[in-house]
Design a protein around this motif. Structure first.
Motif, short mmCIF file in Angstrom:
data_model
loop_
_atom_site.label_atom_id
_atom_site.label_comp_id
_atom_site.label_asym_id
_atom_site.label_seq_id
_atom_site.Cartn_x
_atom_site.Cartn_y
_atom_site.Cartn_z
N ILE A 141 -4.11 9.13 -0.64
CA ILE A 141 -3.99 9.18 -2.22
C ILE A 141 -3.11 7.92 -2.38
O ILE A 141 -3.09 7.19 -3.36
CB ILE A 141 -3.15 10.23 -2.51
N LYS A 142 -2.42 7.26 -1.06
CA LYS A 142 -1.65 5.89 -1.31
C LYS A 142 -2.64 4.80 -1.58
O LYS A 142 -2.31 3.79 -1.98
CB LYS A 142 -0.98 5.75 0.07
N ASN A 143 -3.76 4.80 -1.40
CA ASN A 143 -4.86 3.97 -1.46
C ASN A 143 -5.71 4.17 -2.89
O ASN A 143 -6.04 5.24 -3.31
CB ASN A 143 -6.01 3.81 -0.44
N ARG A 150 -4.24 -4.13 -0.92
CA ARG A 150 -4.29 -5.33 0.17
C ARG A 150 -4.71 -4.75 1.49
O ARG A 150 -5.35 -5.33 2.04
CB ARG A 150 -2.73 -5.76 0.48
N VAL A 151 -4.38 -3.41 1.79
CA VAL A 151 -4.99 -2.75 3.10
C VAL A 151 -5.54 -1.34 2.59
O VAL A 151 -4.86 -0.76 1.96
CB VAL A 151 -4.12 -2.61 4.08
N THR A 152 -6.85 -1.12 2.66
CA THR A 152 -7.41 0.34 2.59
C THR A 152 -7.63 0.78 3.73
O THR A 152 -8.34 0.13 4.68
CB THR A 152 -8.44 0.21 1.73
N ILE A 207 -0.63 3.74 9.60
CA ILE A 207 -0.53 2.33 9.05
C ILE A 207 0.08 2.29 7.61
O ILE A 207 0.84 1.27 7.46
CB ILE A 207 -1.93 1.76 8.98
N LEU A 208 -0.32 3.02 6.79
CA LEU A 208 0.17 2.98 5.42
C LEU A 208 1.67 3.26 5.24
O LEU A 208 2.47 2.79 4.51
CB LEU A 208 -0.53 3.75 4.50
N ASN A 209 2.09 4.12 6.08
CA ASN A 209 3.49 4.68 5.91
C ASN A 209 4.67 4.03 6.80
O ASN A 209 5.41 3.97 6.59
CB ASN A 209 3.74 6.36 6.84
N THR A 210 3.97 3.23 7.79
CA THR A 210 4.77 2.47 8.68
C THR A 210 4.76 0.78 8.37
O THR A 210 5.43 0.12 8.85
CB THR A 210 4.61 2.50 10.19
N GLU A 221 2.51 -10.14 8.72
CA GLU A 221 2.65 -9.86 9.96
C GLU A 221 1.54 -8.83 10.55
O GLU A 221 0.96 -8.85 11.83
CB GLU A 221 3.89 -9.03 10.31
N TYR A 222 1.13 -8.04 9.51
CA TYR A 222 -0.11 -7.06 9.75
C TYR A 222 -1.29 -8.01 9.84
O TYR A 222 -2.08 -7.67 11.04
CB TYR A 222 -0.31 -6.00 8.84
N LEU A 223 -1.50 -8.91 9.18
CA LEU A 223 -2.91 -9.69 9.34
C LEU A 223 -2.73 -10.38 10.63
O LEU A 223 -3.90 -10.51 11.27
CB LEU A 223 -2.84 -10.77 8.07
#
Length: 278
Positions: A141-143, A150-152, A207-210, A221-223
Motif C-alpha cells: 500500500i506504500k506504493n 521514486r522506488v516501487t 526496503i520501503l520501511n528502512t 544513497e539507495y541509487l
C-alpha cells in the motif's frame, strides 16, 4: 498391573499410528492441492534446490515499439498479449498492473492489497483471493498504483517449478544479464518500460520501511547502492548514470540460500507510453 500397563501401551501405539497416518494423508493432500484452474500448486524452492529455468511460449500477437535506447542500451520490443483490465478488475479490484519480462516466466497480473494492515495478503493468496501457497505478484500500500513513486517494490515467490519470480534468478547468469535488459509493466492506460541495470543478492530488510525515499540524500544513497552492490553475484550494466529524477522498479524474491537473503532485480524507467487501444 502388567495387564493394565500392556493395555495402555497398546492404546498409545494405536493412537500414534493413527496420528502418523493422518499426518501423511494431510501432507499428501496439501502437496497435491489444486488451484482454481485445476493445476497442482507448486512448492517453494528449498535452500538446497535451485529453481529451474523455464522459457515461456512465444506469442504471435503484434507488438508495440516502445522506448528508444538509453545509456547506449536498446530495450526489447514490447511484444506480448494485451490483458484486459476491465476483465481483471472484475476478477479482483486489487489488480492494478501486469508485469512481463521477456525470456523469463514472469508474465503475471500484479495486485495491491487495499485492506488496512494486511500488506502481505497476496503472499499466500491468488488473484481470486483464495489461499494458495504460491501467492500473487504484489506490491504494498506504500506504493502508488500509478508507478510514479521514486522506488516501487514488487514481491513474488521463488517457486521450485520456475513460476512467479523464480526466473528472476536468470539475471544471476552473466550471459543472460548481458542479453536481456527489459521489464514491461502495464497498467490500464500505460506501458512502462524499465531497463534492467542491476541484479544481486541482498539481505531481507524491508526496503520501503528502512528508507525514506522522499529524502534526496537517502534516495541518492539507495541509487548508489544499486549501482555498486556489495554482492559476489552482482551484475551491473556499465555507463548507467542515475539521478534523483529517475524512477526505480525493484523486484524481490527469495533465494535458495539463507532465509535472510533476497534476490533483487533493479530496473530504471526509460519510457512511459499510452497503451494501444484494444
Amino acid at each position: 498391573m502388567k495387564k493394565v500397563s500392556k493395555t495402555k501401551w497398546i492404546i498409545i501405539l494405536c493412537i500414534s499410528i493413527a496420528v502418523i497416518i493422518g499426518a501423511v494423508i494431510f501432507l499428501f493432500r496439501y502437496l497435491n492441492q489444486k488451484d482454481v484452474n485445476g493445476d497442482t500448486l507448486p512448492t517453494v524452492a528449498t535452500r538446497d534446490e535451485v529453481a529451474p529455468t523455464q522459457q515461456p511460449e512465444a506469442t504471435e500477437e503484434p507488438g508495440y515499439v516502445g522506448a528508444t535506447e538509453a545509456w547506449g542500451y536498446t530495450p526489447a520490443v514490447y511484444d506480448f498479449h494485451e490483458p484486459s483490465f476491465d476483465e481483471l478488475v472484475e476478477i479482483n479490484p486489487d489488480i492494478y498492473a501486469w508485469i512481463y519480462i521477456p525470456n523469463t516466466n514472469v508474465d503475471y497480473p500484479v495486485a495491491r492489497s487495499t485492506s488496512d494492515g494486511d500488506d502481505s495478503f497476496y503472499l499466500e493468496h491468488n488473484v481470486y483471493r483464495q489461499y494458495q501457497f504460491s501467492g500473487t505478484i504484489y506490491s504494498e500500500i506504500k506504493n502508488s498504483p500509478d508507478m510514479h513513486d521514486r522506488v516501487t517494490v514488487m514481491y513474488g515467490h521463488n517457486m521450485l517449478n520456475g513460476t512467479m519470480f523464480a526466473s528472476l534468478h536468470n539475471f544471476a547468469n552473466e550471459d543472460f544479464f548481458n542479453n536481456n535488459n527489459t521489464i514491461f509493466v502495464l497498467t490500464k492506460d500505460k506501458v512502462f518500460t524499465y531497463l534492467v541495470y542491476s541484479a544481486y543478492t541482498y539481505d531481507d530488510r524491508h526496503i520501503l520501511n528502512t528508507n525514506s525515499f522522499s529524502n534526496d540524500a537517502e534516495f541518492r544513497e539507495y541509487l548508489d547502492e544499486t549501482l555498486d552492490p556489495h554482492a559476489v553475484d552482482a551484475n551491473v550494466r556499465k555507463g548507467i548514470d542515475l539521478s534523483l529524477d529517475n524512477k526505480i522498479l525493484t523486484l524481490s524474491t527469495c533465494t535458495s540460500g539463507p532465509s535472510d537473503t533476497r534476490y533483487l532485480v533493479q530496473g530504471v524507467l526509460i519510457d512511459e507510453s499510452a497503451r494501444k487501444k484494444q
